[in-house]
Design a protein around this motif. Structure first.
Motif, short mmCIF file in Angstrom:
data_model
loop_
_atom_site.label_atom_id
_atom_site.label_comp_id
_atom_site.label_asym_id
_atom_site.label_seq_id
_atom_site.Cartn_x
_atom_site.Cartn_y
_atom_site.Cartn_z
N LEU A 68 36.70 53.71 28.52
CA LEU A 68 35.85 52.79 29.28
C LEU A 68 34.40 53.15 29.01
N GLU A 69 33.66 52.15 28.56
CA GLU A 69 32.25 52.40 28.28
C GLU A 69 31.42 51.81 29.41
N VAL A 70 30.62 52.65 30.03
CA VAL A 70 29.79 52.21 31.13
C VAL A 70 28.34 52.28 30.70
N SER A 71 27.60 51.20 30.81
CA SER A 71 26.19 51.26 30.45
C SER A 71 25.36 50.48 31.45
N ILE A 72 24.11 50.87 31.55
CA ILE A 72 23.21 50.20 32.49
C ILE A 72 21.94 49.81 31.75
N GLN A 73 21.57 48.56 31.90
CA GLN A 73 20.29 48.13 31.37
C GLN A 73 19.59 47.37 32.47
N ASP A 74 18.38 47.79 32.75
CA ASP A 74 17.66 47.26 33.91
C ASP A 74 18.55 47.37 35.13
N ASP A 75 18.87 46.27 35.76
CA ASP A 75 19.71 46.35 36.95
C ASP A 75 21.10 45.81 36.70
N VAL A 76 21.49 45.76 35.42
CA VAL A 76 22.81 45.21 35.10
C VAL A 76 23.73 46.33 34.59
N LEU A 77 24.84 46.46 35.27
CA LEU A 77 25.84 47.47 34.88
C LEU A 77 26.92 46.76 34.06
N THR A 78 27.21 47.32 32.88
CA THR A 78 28.21 46.69 32.01
C THR A 78 29.37 47.64 31.76
N LEU A 79 30.57 47.09 31.82
CA LEU A 79 31.79 47.85 31.57
C LEU A 79 32.47 47.21 30.36
N LEU A 80 32.74 48.03 29.36
CA LEU A 80 33.34 47.53 28.13
C LEU A 80 34.57 48.36 27.81
N GLY A 81 35.55 47.73 27.20
CA GLY A 81 36.70 48.50 26.77
C GLY A 81 37.81 47.62 26.30
N ARG A 82 38.94 48.26 26.08
CA ARG A 82 40.09 47.56 25.57
C ARG A 82 41.32 48.21 26.17
N ARG A 83 42.23 47.39 26.63
CA ARG A 83 43.48 47.95 27.13
C ARG A 83 44.62 47.36 26.34
N GLY A 84 45.44 48.24 25.77
CA GLY A 84 46.56 47.80 24.95
C GLY A 84 47.66 47.18 25.80
N ALA A 85 48.52 46.42 25.14
CA ALA A 85 49.67 45.84 25.83
C ALA A 85 50.65 46.95 26.17
N LEU A 119 23.19 45.05 39.82
CA LEU A 119 23.10 46.06 40.87
C LEU A 119 21.96 45.71 41.81
N PRO A 120 22.03 46.23 43.02
CA PRO A 120 20.88 46.04 43.92
C PRO A 120 19.64 46.67 43.28
N GLU A 121 18.51 46.13 43.57
CA GLU A 121 17.30 46.67 42.96
C GLU A 121 16.99 48.08 43.45
N GLY A 122 16.25 48.80 42.63
CA GLY A 122 15.77 50.10 43.05
C GLY A 122 16.76 51.24 42.80
N VAL A 123 17.66 51.06 41.84
CA VAL A 123 18.60 52.13 41.52
C VAL A 123 18.02 52.98 40.40
N ASP A 124 18.14 54.29 40.55
CA ASP A 124 17.62 55.21 39.56
C ASP A 124 18.69 55.42 38.49
#
Lengths: 157, 129
Positions: A68-85, A119-124
């Motif tokens: 699971l790849e978790v990344s944050i840009q500005d106030d947007v949290l993104t989750l990326l990945g792949r789950r096999g059958a 995300l809510p604003e003001g997250v470090d």
């Protein structure tokens, strides 16, 4: 202390576009956030907050921390990945080519996913931490000092 | 008849909010020659909080979601609104209930329901006259 997820009480609706529905209920002319997603997309999310931290719980069964790849840009949290059958032990090596077999139910998500939430604003974001256990990933995002609630002292005249 | 979504122990309005909220786990079920396989998504369920029972050919799968949530968290958004997973299935007589195997890893339950010897697919030798 455990198992009180039901504290996450929100208006009950099984309809897909929960977010805009809830909004419409309270603010009839409101519009949904452009990044809001239909409820129930994989992986499912819960978001909570305390005075100094925002918590994001990602329900990602079958995924290890590396998958699971978790990344944050500005106030947007993104989750990326792949789950096999679904595959049986020993079949993993065969990769994509798994045996055809009759399915009675196939409800579990399989494939690539990418999900973002605002995300809510003001997250470090520099101090964000994530921990995974048993298919559940907990992301802690401390709030920046200036957005924490502050007590205002009242001085005597 | 296969599924239960919520187990209500009381209809009393006063106690409703304190009841456990049960979620239905997503499952894949498929069949092979020797066994039926059930795979269930149960994020947050550990080996210790998982309960699997077979009673009168009813298979029940239950598990409590373990979330380490600090005190005083208030919810902003929630898609998982419950603290346990539960689901039931009726088994056919061919399943050897004593031989059921279960394993959970990363919140995914893997159940193998072997078929009894007498119900397995068999190859019949053709003998020459």
């Amino acid at each position: 202390m455990f198992g009180d997820l039901w504290r996450f009480e929100t208006p009950k609706s099984s309809e897909l576009d929960w977010f805009s529905q809830a909004l419409n209920e309270f603010f009839p002319r409101a519009t949904a956030d452009i990044r809001s997603m239909p409820r129930g997309a994989f992986p499912m999310l819960n978001v909570g907050r305390t005075d100094d931290t925002v918590f994001v719980y990602v329900f990602a069964p079958g995924l290890t921390a590396e998958e699971l790849e978790v990344s944050i840009q500005d106030d947007v949290l993104t989750l990326l990945g792949r789950r096999g059958a679904a595959s049986l032990e020993g079949e993993q090596q065969q990769g994509e080519q798994h045996k055809q077999r009759p399915y009675y139910r196939q409800e579990r998500f399989a494939g690539e996913f990418a999900r973002s939430i605002t995300l809510p604003e003001g997250v470090d974001t520099e101090r964000a931490e994530a921990r995974a256990h048993d298919g559940l990933v907990e992301i802690r995002l401390p709030k920046r000092e200036e957005v924490k609630p502050r007590r205002v002292e009242i001085k005597a005249a | 008849m296969n599924d239960i979504t919520r187990q209500e122990t009381s209809r009393d309005v006063e106690t409703r909010s304190t009841q456990e909220r049960t979620l239905l786990p997503a499952v894949d079920i498929f069949e092979e020659d020797e066994a039926l396989h059930v795979i269930a998504d149960m994020p947050g369920v550990t080996r210790d909080t998982l309960r699997i029972e077979v009673d009168q050919h009813i298979l029940s799968i239950e598990g409590d979601i373990q979330v380490d949530m600090p005190e005083g968290v208030s919810a902003t958004y929630a898609e998982i609104q419950g603290n346990r997973f539960a689901r039931r299935f009726t088994l056919s007589h061919e399943v050897d209930t004593d031989a059921i195997r279960a394993e959970i890893s990363n919140g995914v339950l893997n159940l193998v329901l072997p078929k009894r010897e007498s119900h397995r697919r068999r190859r019949i030798e053709v003998q020459t006259a």
